[in-house]
Design an enzyme around this catalytic site. Structure first.
Site, PDB file in Angstrom:
ATOM      1  N   HIS A 132       1.308   2.031  -0.776  1.00  0.00           N
ATOM      2  CA  HIS A 132       0.278   3.051  -0.558  1.00  0.00           C
ATOM      3  C   HIS A 132      -0.262   3.144   0.867  1.00  0.00           C
ATOM      4  CE1 HIS A 132      -2.988  -0.132  -1.825  1.00  0.00           C
ATOM      5  NE2 HIS A 132      -2.088  -0.629  -1.003  1.00  0.00           N
ATOM      6  N   HIS A 133       0.216   2.313   1.787  1.00  0.00           N
ATOM      7  CA  HIS A 133      -0.312   2.335   3.155  1.00  0.00           C
ATOM      8  C   HIS A 133       0.481   3.232   4.107  1.00  0.00           C
ATOM      9  CE1 HIS A 133      -3.166  -0.753   2.223  1.00  0.00           C
ATOM     10  NE2 HIS A 133      -2.248  -1.672   1.987  1.00  0.00           N
ATOM     11  N   ALA A 134       1.724   3.532   3.798  1.00  0.00           N
ATOM     12  CA  ALA A 134       2.558   4.289   4.738  1.00  0.00           C
ATOM     13  C   ALA A 134       1.935   5.641   5.056  1.00  0.00           C
ATOM     14  CB  ALA A 134       3.959   4.473   4.172  1.00  0.00           C
ATOM     15  N   ASP A 173      -5.179   3.615   1.707  1.00  0.00           N
ATOM     16  CA  ASP A 173      -5.504   4.539   2.793  1.00  0.00           C
ATOM     17  C   ASP A 173      -4.490   5.656   2.965  1.00  0.00           C
ATOM     18  OD1 ASP A 173      -3.698   2.549   3.617  1.00  0.00           O
ATOM     19  OD2 ASP A 173      -4.360   2.598   5.695  1.00  0.00           O
TER      20      ASP A 173
END
Length: 380
Positions: A132-134, A173
């Site tokens: 989920h950060h990419a 994020d």
């Protein structure tokens, strides 16, 4: 209707490196534990092996330039512009097959979304996903391609409204960024405070922008949060918002790094609390795409995702772990006494609960009225 499990076999040959905390072999161990409990076959369950996401699918979020650099890096060699795209760092290494790894993970989550849209699956679980950060043009936080965003985009293209719930210890994020100005996706992230852990975002004031104002919800928790805090979050924030928004599809990121004894985070959720959350989502009886995420104590990861898949199928597993699996796990250095563990739940401290109550009050004032008004307008 059956439930779909995305099996990780194609992914097990990749490796972030011996010193890296992201251990891909945990996926194989989780799947084999599911097999040992009899959770991978039967009339109501089917498995899929993922195909790579296409560049067109990945381009719904990622830039063409970033995907090209990632593709060129697939041989595990240095190429120009690596660092400007967050690649070749300690967190986001370039290893042989990195592009194929990222696109297979993304393909698994997209496949899960498509199974739900086609009506073949009520629940789809890609526990290899949840990266989920990419960001559109940058790898971040062990995540090269954001499979979560690509899967949600697949649902949006079909006209679905989505609630995304992220219980990973780290703020989601990249997913928040993707939908920050949209009202068709309600993102809810429960995570360790950005003052104490990567990525340093996800504060309660981040509630969305423009058309998306009120549709981004963040619940930062102090270290040592414990089960009492999580129960309060479920009761006061998560399930009331789901009920108000009334989505067509639920998407959950089930990172296991919020569990007690994680190697990186410190939120002290028990496995029983984790299992209870999954069961509560199951009881909503909504179409549901679930993905994995973080988790740096391998023993926690394999138990949590096995418990999750069982609950997604309405099964309550015994604490006794199948002996044949324990023997196999022993060769990997894993030692586990029981499925849910023997440790007592960690009680939430006064400071944790006081801080959380302030967050709840802020969200009830800033977010809940917007979601409720939005629902009322749709009803009219």
């Amino acid at each position: 209707m059956s439930n779909c499990l995305i099996e990780p076999g194609k992914l097990l040959r990749f490796d972030f490196g011996a010193a890296h905390p992201f251990k891909i072999h945990r996926l194989g161990l989780a799947y084999s534990l599911m097999e040992a409990y009899g959770l991978t076959d039967g009339e109501a369950v089917y498995t899929l092996s993922p195909c790579k996401a296409t560049e067109q699918e990945a381009s719904s979020f990622h830039t063409t330039a970033y995907l090209e650099v990632l593709r060129l890096a697939d041989g595990g060699m240095w190429v120009p512009n690596l660092f400007s795209h967050g690649l070749g760092t300690e967190d986001n290494p370039v290893f042989p097959g990195v592009y194929e790894w990222a696109m297979l993970v993304a393909g698994g989550s997209i496949a899960g979304a498509k199974e739900i849209l086609a009506g073949r699956a009520k629940v789809a679980f890609n526990f290899s996903g949840g990266l989920h950060h990419a960001m559109p043009s940058r790898a971040s936080g062990f995540c090269h391609v954001n499979d979560v965003v690509l899967a949600i985009n697949t649902l949006l293209e079909a006209g679905k409204r989505v609630v995304y719930i992220d219980i990973d210890a780290h703020h989601g994020d990249g997913v928040q960024y993707a939908f920050y100005e949209m009202d068709s996706v309600l993102t809810i992230s429960i995570h360790q405070s950005g003052y104490t852990i990567f990525p340093g975002t996800g504060f309660v004031q981040e509630i969305g922008k423009g058309k998306g104002e009120g549709f981004s919800v963040n619940v930062p928790l102090l270290p040592g949060a414990g089960d009492d805090a999580y129960s309060l979050v479920w009761d006061e924030i998560v399930f009331p918002l789901i009920n108000s928004f009334d989505p067509d599809v639920l998407v959950t990121q089930l990172g296991a790094d919020a569990l007690s004894n994680d190697r990186i985070a410190r939120l002290d959720m028990s496995l029983s609390c984790f299992e209870g959350f999954v069961d509560s989502v199951y009881r909503l009886e909504k179409p549901w795409l679930a993905v994995g995420g973080g988790g740096y104590a391998v023993e926690n990861v394999v138990r949590a995702w096995t418990l999750a898949w069982a609950r997604m199928n309405g099964v309550i597993l015994p604490d006794e772990i199948p002996e044949n699996w324990l023997s196999k796990a022993g060769t990997e250095g894993l030692r586990m006494e029981s499925l849910r563990g023997k440790a007592a739940p960690v009680p939430s401290s006064g400071p944790v609960l006081n801080d959380l109550n302030r967050t709840i009050e802020a969200l009830h004032g800033a977010v809940f009225p917007i979601i409720e008004n939005s629902t009322a307008r749709r009803s009219n």
